[in-house]
Design a protein around this motif. Structure first.
Motif, mmCIF file in Angstrom:
data_model
loop_
_atom_site.group_PDB
_atom_site.id
_atom_site.type_symbol
_atom_site.label_atom_id
_atom_site.label_comp_id
_atom_site.label_asym_id
_atom_site.label_seq_id
_atom_site.Cartn_x
_atom_site.Cartn_y
_atom_site.Cartn_z
ATOM 1 N N LEU A 150 60.554 71.170 53.331
ATOM 2 C CA LEU A 150 59.878 71.231 52.034
ATOM 3 C C LEU A 150 60.625 70.440 50.966
ATOM 4 O O LEU A 150 60.070 70.139 49.910
ATOM 5 C CB LEU A 150 59.724 72.685 51.576
ATOM 6 C CG LEU A 150 58.919 73.607 52.504
ATOM 7 C CD1 LEU A 150 58.914 75.026 51.962
ATOM 8 C CD2 LEU A 150 57.501 73.097 52.665
ATOM 9 N N ARG A 202 53.134 76.568 46.926
ATOM 10 C CA ARG A 202 54.470 76.816 47.455
ATOM 11 C C ARG A 202 54.550 78.221 48.063
ATOM 12 O O ARG A 202 55.181 78.414 49.109
ATOM 13 C CB ARG A 202 55.521 76.643 46.359
ATOM 14 C CG ARG A 202 56.950 77.003 46.784
ATOM 15 C CD ARG A 202 57.381 76.290 48.066
ATOM 16 N NE ARG A 202 57.512 74.863 47.869
ATOM 17 C CZ ARG A 202 58.642 74.270 47.512
ATOM 18 N NH1 ARG A 202 59.738 74.973 47.346
ATOM 19 N NH2 ARG A 202 58.676 72.960 47.361
ATOM 20 N N CYS A 217 54.173 71.466 55.436
ATOM 21 C CA CYS A 217 54.366 70.521 54.335
ATOM 22 C C CYS A 217 53.353 69.384 54.431
ATOM 23 O O CYS A 217 52.866 69.052 55.513
ATOM 24 C CB CYS A 217 55.791 69.983 54.324
ATOM 25 S SG CYS A 217 56.277 69.128 55.826
#
Length: 293
Positions: A150, A202, A217
Motif C-alpha cells: 500500500l 483505505r 492495491c
C-alpha cells in the motif's frame, strides 16, 4: 541497442511474471531456476544483485528483504532464480524465499513458485527449513508483506518494520544470522493509487488485508503494445538489490521479549546504515531517508 526480438522477449517475460504473481494464484527445479525467461525478465528492468559481505555456508541465515513493492520482483528474481547469479555470489547457500500461504494454495501458482524453491512463510515451514542438519540454509522473508504494498509509491521508502519482529524470533530460535537486504528501485516499477488514511477506500484495503492476508492495491504500469497506454507491464526502472553484513544471533529456543527487542533494534540500525551507504550510488538524492511504520 537491443533488437526488437530481445525487447519483446523481455516484455513478455516480465508480463508473465506479473500475471502469475497476481492471478494464477513441484518442488525445487534447478532447470526452472535457470530458465532463460528469468534472464529476459531481469534484463528488462534491469535487476542487479550486489554483495557487500561474505555469507559463509557453515551457518544459517534469515535474510529480511525490503521493500515488498507491488509484486516483490527484486526478492523473487534474485533469490528464487539464478538470473543474477546468487549461487555464484554466495557459494554453498541454499536460498528459500518465503511466500504467503494463500499464494501456495492455488493450483498452477503453487507449482510455479515451489519449483523455484520457495516455501510457506508460516512458522512450521520456516522452522523446518532452518532445522535441517545441513547448514547453509538461507530463508528470505519480505518482512513488510502485503501491508507494505500500500506504500509502494515511486520515490518513497516507507517500510512496515517497527512492529514486525517474527523474523527476529525465528533467527533467535535457530541461531541464524540476520542479514538486511534492500532493493533500490522496487517501488518505482508501478504507479500506485494511495488513499487517505481516514478514507473508506483505505479502510476497505486494510479490512481485506486482515481477512485474506493480501492488500487489494490499485496499481498500473504501461500496456503490452504501447508505452503510452495503461496496463500491467511494469515500468523499466533499474532495481539494485544490496545484501548487507550478517548480524550474529545466539540460539535461544525460547527467546525473551528483551532479546527480541534488542536484536530487532540492531537490525533496524543495520538496515538504515545499508540504505544510507548505497542510496546515492543507486541514484537517490542524499536527502532521501527510510521511514519506519
Amino acid at each position: 541497442m537491443k533488437t526488437l526480438k530481445k525487447q519483446w522477449l523481455e516484455i513478455l517475460s516480465t508480463y508473465q511474471y506479473v500475471l502469475c504473481f497476481c492471478f494464477l494464484g513441484g518442488r525445487r527445479n534447478q532447470w526452472l531456476r535457470n530458465c532463460t525467461v528469468w534472464k529476459h525478465l531481469i534484463d528488462y528492468f534491469p535487476i542487479k544483485l550486489v554483495k557487500t559481505a561474505e555469507l559463509p555456508p557453515d551457518r544459517n541465515y534469515v535474510l529480511a528483504s525490503h521493500p515488498h513493492g507491488v509484486v516483490a520482483v527484486g526478492s523473487i528474481c534474485n533469490f528464487a532464480t539464478e538470473g543474477t547469479g546468487c549461487s555464484q555470489l554466495f557459494p554453498g547457500l541454499r536460498f528459500s524465499v518465503a511466500m504467503l500461504n494463500c499464494l501456495l494454495y492455488m493450483p498452477g501458482h503453487r507449482e510455479y513458485f515451489l519449483s523455484c524453491g520457495t516455501c510457506s512463510v508460516n512458522r512450521q515451514s520456516l522452522d523446518y527449513v532452518l532445522s535441517q542438519p545441513q547448514l547453509g540454509r538461507a530463508v528470505v522473508i519480505v518482512v513488510g508483506g502485503a501491508n507494505e504494498a500500500l506504500y509502494a509509491v515511486p520515490g518513497e521508502h516507507c517500510l512496515t518494520l517497527r512492529n514486525r519482529k517474527g523474523f527476529v524470533r525465528l533467527a533467535l530460535r535457530h541461531g541464524a544470522s540476520l542479514v538486511p537486504v534492500y532493493s533500490f528501485g522496487e517501488n518505482d516499477i508501478f504507479r500506485v493509487k494511495v488513499f487517505a488514511p481516514d478514507s473508506w477506500q483505505r479502510l476497505f484495503q486494510v479490512t481485506i488485508k486482515r481477512l485474506l492476508s493480501f492488500s487489494p492495491c490499485i496499481f498500473w504500469g504501461h500496456g503490452l503494445f504501447s508505452a503510452k497506454s495503461w496496463g500491467l507491464v511494469p515500468l523499466a526502472r533499474p532495481i539494485t538489490t544490496v545484501v548487507g553484513h550478517p548480524i550474529p544471533v545466539p540460539q535461544c529456543p525460547q527467546p525473551t521479549e528483551e532479546q527480541v527487542d534488542h536484536y530487532h533494534t540492531l537490525y533496524m540500525k543495520a538496515l538504515e546504515q545499508l540504505f544510507e551507504e548505497h542510496k546515492e550510488s543507486c541514484g537517490l538524492p542524499a536527502s532521501t531517508h527510510l521511514t519506519f511504520i
